[in-house]
Design a protein around this motif. Structure first.
Motif, mmCIF file in Angstrom:
data_model
loop_
_atom_site.group_PDB
_atom_site.id
_atom_site.type_symbol
_atom_site.label_atom_id
_atom_site.label_comp_id
_atom_site.label_asym_id
_atom_site.label_seq_id
_atom_site.Cartn_x
_atom_site.Cartn_y
_atom_site.Cartn_z
ATOM 1 N N ASN A 17 0.824 -1.215 0.000
ATOM 2 C CA ASN A 17 0.000 0.000 0.000
ATOM 3 C C ASN A 17 0.855 1.260 0.000
ATOM 4 N N THR A 19 2.973 4.301 -1.302
ATOM 5 C CA THR A 19 2.947 5.101 -2.528
ATOM 6 C C THR A 19 4.289 5.760 -2.810
ATOM 7 N N GLU A 20 5.180 5.784 -1.799
ATOM 8 C CA GLU A 20 6.490 6.401 -1.986
ATOM 9 C C GLU A 20 7.500 5.676 -1.111
ATOM 10 N N PHE A 33 7.933 5.864 -6.698
ATOM 11 C CA PHE A 33 6.604 6.420 -6.457
ATOM 12 C C PHE A 33 5.579 5.595 -7.211
ATOM 13 N N ARG A 34 4.379 5.525 -6.654
ATOM 14 C CA ARG A 34 3.300 4.796 -7.310
ATOM 15 C C ARG A 34 2.018 5.604 -7.154
ATOM 16 N N MET A 35 1.288 5.739 -8.273
ATOM 17 C CA MET A 35 -0.016 6.402 -8.235
ATOM 18 C C MET A 35 -1.057 5.360 -7.870
ATOM 19 N N LEU A 36 -1.958 5.689 -6.951
ATOM 20 C CA LEU A 36 -3.039 4.790 -6.592
ATOM 21 C C LEU A 36 -4.125 4.847 -7.658
ATOM 22 N N GLN A 39 -6.439 8.040 -8.706
ATOM 23 C CA GLN A 39 -5.809 9.335 -8.465
ATOM 24 C C GLN A 39 -5.719 10.079 -9.774
ATOM 25 N N SER A 76 6.412 12.135 -12.392
ATOM 26 C CA SER A 76 6.124 11.066 -11.438
ATOM 27 C C SER A 76 7.390 10.571 -10.747
#
Length: 146
Positions: A17, A19-20, A33-36, A39, A76
């Motif tokens: 879970n 995101t960074e 980094f990951r975009m949920l 978003q 990103s």
């Protein structure tokens, strides 16, 4: 840091879970980094001086004025921004171009990995960063789509 460790970190972020993630080993720092899902980039309300070019300034009176609602395209990852697919080739997009959702707008090179930055939605490019072959930070405004 070797490539296997970096791949393991990327897989970890993808399964969790988080995101960074930022990991430093000796003098090398890796930021992932990951975009949920769901978003969406928020519209940028303030423009940093010198960081973007306005459509109305470049296109003249024959182009429509800036739309009320625009979608920001932000970096990103941190790295070197490339506006062209290869040296000497034309840029992926220019101000005033119509783009489709998923169309490549930029490439960000980070640790010899080339990350494609795609259009989050269809529309017209209304703002475009002036940075080319220069460093960008995560969250830097790269373009706006109206």
């Amino acid at each position: 840091m070797d490539l296997l460790k970096i791949k393991t970190l990327i897989d970890f972020v993808g399964r969790s879970n988080i995101t960074e993630l930022s990991v430093t080993e000796k003098d090398v720092t890796v930021r992932i980094f990951r975009m949920l899902p769901g978003q969406e980039a928020a519209a940028e309300t303030q423009q940093e001086a010198g960081s973007t070019t306005n459509l109305a300034q470049d296109a003249g009176a024959d182009m429509p004025s800036r739309p009320e609602k625009t979608y920001a395209v932000k970096a990103s990852v941190f790295g070197v921004l490339h506006r062209t697919p290869a040296p000497g080739e034309p840029p992926f997009v220019a101000i005033g171009d119509e783009v489709e959702e998923g169309q490549t707008l930029f490439i960000i090179e980070a640790m010899k990995v080339f990350n494609t930055i795609a259009a989050p939605r269809a529309g017209r490019i209304t703002h475009l960063t002036e940075i080319d072959d220069g460093e960008v930070e995560t969250g830097d405004l790269l373009a706006e789509i109206g």
